[in-house]
Design a protein around this motif. Structure first.
Motif, PDB file in Angstrom:
ATOM      1  N   VAL A  45       9.607   6.148  -0.486  1.00 19.33           N
ATOM      2  CA  VAL A  45       8.790   5.311  -1.369  1.00 19.33           C
ATOM      3  C   VAL A  45       9.616   4.147  -1.911  1.00 19.33           C
ATOM      4  CG1 VAL A  45       7.377   5.266  -3.448  1.00 19.33           C
ATOM      5  CG2 VAL A  45       7.368   7.291  -1.976  1.00 19.33           C
ATOM      6  N   GLN A  46      10.851   4.421  -2.309  1.00 17.78           N
ATOM      7  CA  GLN A  46      11.711   3.354  -2.816  1.00 17.78           C
ATOM      8  C   GLN A  46      11.963   2.309  -1.739  1.00 17.78           C
ATOM      9  OE1 GLN A  46      15.523   4.666  -4.235  1.00 17.78           O
ATOM     10  NE2 GLN A  46      16.233   2.607  -4.729  1.00 17.78           N
ATOM     11  N   SER A  47      12.188   2.761  -0.518  1.00 14.55           N
ATOM     12  CA  SER A  47      12.406   1.829   0.580  1.00 14.55           C
ATOM     13  C   SER A  47      11.182   0.965   0.817  1.00 14.55           C
ATOM     14  CB  SER A  47      12.771   2.607   1.850  1.00 14.55           C
ATOM     15  OG  SER A  47      12.898   1.744   2.958  1.00 14.55           O
ATOM     16  N   ASP A  48       9.997   1.572   0.765  1.00 14.97           N
ATOM     17  CA  ASP A  48       8.763   0.805   0.972  1.00 14.97           C
ATOM     18  C   ASP A  48       8.576  -0.236  -0.122  1.00 14.97           C
ATOM     19  OD1 ASP A  48       8.034   2.114   3.321  1.00 14.97           O
ATOM     20  OD2 ASP A  48       7.031   3.729   2.234  1.00 14.97           O
TER      21      ASP A  48
ATOM     22  N   VAL B 176      -6.055  -9.354   2.803  1.00 16.91           N
ATOM     23  CA  VAL B 176      -6.396  -8.175   3.597  1.00 16.91           C
ATOM     24  C   VAL B 176      -7.484  -7.397   2.871  1.00 16.91           C
ATOM     25  CG1 VAL B 176      -5.534  -5.994   4.544  1.00 16.91           C
ATOM     26  CG2 VAL B 176      -4.103  -8.040   4.614  1.00 16.91           C
ATOM     27  N   ALA B 177      -8.450  -6.896   3.610  1.00 14.43           N
ATOM     28  CA  ALA B 177      -9.585  -6.197   3.001  1.00 14.43           C
ATOM     29  C   ALA B 177      -9.113  -5.028   2.142  1.00 14.43           C
ATOM     30  CB  ALA B 177     -10.535  -5.695   4.091  1.00 14.43           C
ATOM     31  N   LEU B 178      -9.711  -4.885   0.981  1.00 11.19           N
ATOM     32  CA  LEU B 178      -9.351  -3.804   0.066  1.00 11.19           C
ATOM     33  C   LEU B 178      -9.549  -2.443   0.724  1.00 11.19           C
ATOM     34  CD1 LEU B 178      -8.522  -2.771  -2.725  1.00 11.19           C
ATOM     35  CD2 LEU B 178     -10.924  -3.023  -3.443  1.00 11.19           C
ATOM     36  N   GLU B 179     -10.594  -2.333   1.545  1.00 13.07           N
ATOM     37  CA  GLU B 179     -10.856  -1.053   2.211  1.00 13.07           C
ATOM     38  C   GLU B 179      -9.688  -0.644   3.110  1.00 13.07           C
ATOM     39  OE1 GLU B 179     -14.514  -2.908   0.872  1.00 13.07           O
ATOM     40  OE2 GLU B 179     -12.876  -3.620   2.159  1.00 13.07           O
ATOM     41  N   GLU B 180      -9.094  -1.611   3.817  1.00 11.77           N
ATOM     42  CA  GLU B 180      -7.965  -1.317   4.698  1.00 11.77           C
ATOM     43  C   GLU B 180      -6.737  -0.898   3.897  1.00 11.77           C
ATOM     44  OE1 GLU B 180      -7.565  -1.193   8.057  1.00 11.77           O
ATOM     45  OE2 GLU B 180      -9.746  -1.280   8.079  1.00 11.77           O
ATOM     46  N   ILE B 181      -6.469  -1.618   2.826  1.00  7.68           N
ATOM     47  CA  ILE B 181      -5.327  -1.291   1.980  1.00  7.68           C
ATOM     48  C   ILE B 181      -5.517   0.086   1.340  1.00  7.68           C
ATOM     49  CG2 ILE B 181      -4.088  -1.951  -0.119  1.00  7.68           C
ATOM     50  CD1 ILE B 181      -4.647  -4.858   0.586  1.00  7.68           C
ATOM     51  N   THR B 182      -6.723   0.359   0.877  1.00 10.28           N
ATOM     52  CA  THR B 182      -7.014   1.639   0.231  1.00 10.28           C
ATOM     53  C   THR B 182      -6.847   2.787   1.213  1.00 10.28           C
ATOM     54  OG1 THR B 182      -8.558   0.572  -1.304  1.00 10.28           O
ATOM     55  CG2 THR B 182      -8.746   2.955  -1.025  1.00 10.28           C
ATOM     56  N   ARG B 183      -7.335   2.616   2.434  1.00 16.62           N
ATOM     57  CA  ARG B 183      -7.213   3.677   3.449  1.00 16.62           C
ATOM     58  C   ARG B 183      -5.755   4.025   3.680  1.00 16.62           C
ATOM     59  NH1 ARG B 183      -5.559   3.584   8.295  1.00 16.62           N
ATOM     60  NH2 ARG B 183      -5.530   1.311   8.368  1.00 16.62           N
ATOM     61  N   LEU B 184      -4.923   3.002   3.848  1.00 16.29           N
ATOM     62  CA  LEU B 184      -3.509   3.226   4.112  1.00 16.29           C
ATOM     63  C   LEU B 184      -2.812   3.835   2.896  1.00 16.29           C
ATOM     64  CD1 LEU B 184      -1.256   2.771   6.221  1.00 16.29           C
ATOM     65  CD2 LEU B 184      -0.838   0.568   5.142  1.00 16.29           C
ATOM     66  N   ALA B 185      -3.126   3.326   1.704  1.00 14.05           N
ATOM     67  CA  ALA B 185      -2.500   3.821   0.482  1.00 14.05           C
ATOM     68  C   ALA B 185      -2.850   5.287   0.238  1.00 14.05           C
ATOM     69  CB  ALA B 185      -2.938   2.966  -0.704  1.00 14.05           C
ATOM     70  N   GLN B 186      -4.096   5.653   0.464  1.00 10.05           N
ATOM     71  CA  GLN B 186      -4.506   7.036   0.237  1.00 10.05           C
ATOM     72  C   GLN B 186      -3.860   7.982   1.237  1.00 10.05           C
ATOM     73  OE1 GLN B 186      -8.816   6.862   0.217  1.00 10.05           O
ATOM     74  NE2 GLN B 186      -8.890   6.263  -1.945  1.00 10.05           N
ATOM     75  N   ALA B 187      -3.761   7.563   2.492  1.00 11.66           N
ATOM     76  CA  ALA B 187      -3.133   8.411   3.503  1.00 11.66           C
ATOM     77  C   ALA B 187      -1.668   8.672   3.163  1.00 11.66           C
ATOM     78  CB  ALA B 187      -3.256   7.766   4.880  1.00 11.66           C
ATOM     79  N   ARG B 188      -0.964   7.599   2.781  1.00 12.95           N
ATOM     80  CA  ARG B 188       0.451   7.758   2.409  1.00 12.95           C
ATOM     81  C   ARG B 188       0.579   8.536   1.112  1.00 12.95           C
ATOM     82  NH1 ARG B 188       4.569   9.136   1.887  1.00 12.95           N
ATOM     83  NH2 ARG B 188       6.605   8.118   1.954  1.00 12.95           N
ATOM     84  N   GLY B 189      -0.380   8.364   0.211  1.00 11.07           N
ATOM     85  CA  GLY B 189      -0.365   9.093  -1.051  1.00 11.07           C
ATOM     86  C   GLY B 189      -0.509  10.588  -0.859  1.00 11.07           C
ATOM     87  N   ARG B 190      -1.319  10.996   0.112  1.00 13.33           N
ATOM     88  CA  ARG B 190      -1.490  12.428   0.370  1.00 13.33           C
ATOM     89  C   ARG B 190      -0.186  13.048   0.866  1.00 13.33           C
ATOM     90  NH1 ARG B 190      -6.782  10.634   1.844  1.00 13.33           N
ATOM     91  NH2 ARG B 190      -6.129  10.201   3.990  1.00 13.33           N
TER      92      ARG B 190
ATOM     93  N   ALA C 169       0.830  -1.200   0.000  1.00 16.41           N
ATOM     94  CA  ALA C 169       0.000   0.000   0.000  1.00 16.41           C
ATOM     95  C   ALA C 169       0.866   1.252   0.000  1.00 16.41           C
ATOM     96  CB  ALA C 169      -0.927  -0.004   1.221  1.00 16.41           C
ATOM     97  N   HIS C 170       1.971   1.221   0.763  1.00 13.79           N
ATOM     98  CA  HIS C 170       2.882   2.362   0.793  1.00 13.79           C
ATOM     99  C   HIS C 170       3.594   2.541  -0.537  1.00 13.79           C
ATOM    100  CE1 HIS C 170       2.280   2.204   5.128  1.00 13.79           C
ATOM    101  NE2 HIS C 170       2.955   3.337   5.241  1.00 13.79           N
ATOM    102  N   CYS C 171       3.818   1.442  -1.238  1.00 15.24           N
ATOM    103  CA  CYS C 171       4.526   1.485  -2.522  1.00 15.24           C
ATOM    104  C   CYS C 171       3.604   1.970  -3.645  1.00 15.24           C
ATOM    105  CB  CYS C 171       5.085   0.102  -2.833  1.00 15.24           C
ATOM    106  SG  CYS C 171       5.952  -0.037  -4.417  1.00 15.24           S
ATOM    107  N   ALA C 172       2.395   1.429  -3.710  1.00 11.60           N
ATOM    108  CA  ALA C 172       1.471   1.767  -4.797  1.00 11.60           C
ATOM    109  C   ALA C 172       0.796   3.113  -4.573  1.00 11.60           C
ATOM    110  CB  ALA C 172       0.417   0.668  -4.931  1.00 11.60           C
ATOM    111  N   MET C 173       0.443   3.412  -3.334  1.00 14.14           N
ATOM    112  CA  MET C 173      -0.251   4.654  -2.969  1.00 14.14           C
ATOM    113  C   MET C 173      -1.495   4.867  -3.839  1.00 14.14           C
ATOM    114  SD  MET C 173       2.912   7.165  -1.910  1.00 14.14           S
ATOM    115  CE  MET C 173       3.820   6.952  -3.446  1.00 14.14           C
ATOM    116  N   ASN C 174      -1.587   6.030  -4.502  1.00 17.56           N
ATOM    117  CA  ASN C 174      -2.820   6.358  -5.216  1.00 17.56           C
ATOM    118  C   ASN C 174      -2.825   5.907  -6.670  1.00 17.56           C
ATOM    119  OD1 ASN C 174      -4.035   7.635  -3.011  1.00 17.56           O
ATOM    120  ND2 ASN C 174      -2.988   9.566  -3.440  1.00 17.56           N
TER     121      ASN C 174
END
Length: 309
Positions: free
Chosen positions: A119-122, A75-89, A48-53
């Motif tokens: 991002v590269q590290s993630d 893992v639920a898509l909703e959980e992954i999406t929440r984390l990815a969007q937060a890191r994406g912002r 999620a941290h790697c793909a982000m938005n």
């Protein structure tokens, strides 16, 4: 700073906060995984941290999306999406600073450069955990899900293995750079926005986190900005209090040490029983603190700023 002075200092201010419930939790780095499900959760976390938005990314020649991450890990898509969007912002702020680099192109200042490199590290950790899963599945030793032992687990909030150290590190980048950004008079709005996104404190101002010269103080505040006021934790057991005392003694300047001390102060009976068990007097010792020292919390977080008046 001595532990006795630390205890007296953090007892000055009592605040009330609220816990934020989270589903997908940070991976535990310091222990071997107890189950394959733990590794899959780590894959989802770093993925999620790697793909982000992004709708889809090319990762080592293969396409990865948030939906495929969910299918891969369970893992639920909703959980992954929440984390990815937060890191994406967070990352979007750093990208905007990069694009504002002007001519000739140059790297953005800190902390934005470190955020971009994270991002590269993630992405590397994402692939590493995939390799770990393949290795553990080939060994065929770990269960799919860890067995419950029936014991009360030390609360997620107090467990450093489940504290988001990566997020605290990013907050530390902000704290270390804020004075330079203010002095330069450039990217102040972007840094404030980044600080608010990482900390979750919507009203945070750069003045709240400026002028923190000590590395120890910065580590404490970076971590505490992500945590609720410890005074809401009032059901600590003696065993948990003993665990926290040991952590404090082991790492008196650790990122969560000041938070742990304040949790003990909020649980005097559990702390008394814990010190008795460890051969102490059963009393947390308070040293006299300077009469002109005043402290205040930052927002509704556990972070404290203390200064002589």
């Amino acid at each position: 700073m001595g532990l006795r002075y630390l205890i007296s200092l953090v007892a000055l201010v009592l605040t009330v906060g609220a816990l934020n419930a989270e589903g997908l939790r940070p991976p535990a780095f310091s222990t071997r995984p107890a189950a394959l499900a733990d590794i899959r959760a780590a894959i989802a976390w770093f993925g999620a941290h790697c793909a982000m938005n992004a709708r889809e990314i090319d990762h080592y020649g293969a396409s990865v999306s948030l939906a495929s991450l969910s299918e891969e890990t369970g893992v639920a898509l909703e959980e992954i999406t929440r984390l990815a969007q937060a890191r994406g912002r967070e990352n979007a702020v750093a990208v905007a600073v990069l694009h504002a680099g002007g001519e000739p192109p140059r790297n953005p200042p800190e902390p934005f450069l470190s955020l971009l490199r994270q991002v590269q590290s993630d992405c590397q950790d994402f692939e590493r955990m995939r390799n770990v899963l393949r290795h553990e599945m080939a060994r065929d030793v770990l269960p799919e899900v860890a067995l419950e032992d029936g014991e009360r687990e030390l609360g997620d909030l107090l467990d450093p293995q489940r504290f988001d150290q990566g997020r605290a590190t990013r907050m530390g980048y902000v704290l270390a750079a804020v004075d330079d950004v203010l002095q330069a008079g450039q990217f102040e709005t972007e840094l404030r926005d980044l600080a608010r996104l990482i900390s979750g404190q919507e009203d945070l101002e750069l003045a709240d986190i400026a002028g923190i010269p000590s590395g120890v103080q910065r580590r404490w505040i970076a971590a505490e900005l992500l945590l609720p006021a410890p005074e809401i934790i009032t059901d600590l057991t003696a065993a948990e209090a003993s665990d926290l005392l040991q952590r404090i003694e082991t790492s008196p300047e650790g990122a969560l040490t000041r938070f742990y001390v304040r949790v003990l102060i909020a649980n005097p009976e559990a702390s008394r029983r814990a010190t008795l068990t460890q051969g102490g007097s059963g009393v947390l010792t308070f040293q006299e603190y300077p009469s002109d020292l005043t402290c205040h919390p930052i927002g509704d977080s556990a972070a404290l700023r203390c200064q002589s008046s």
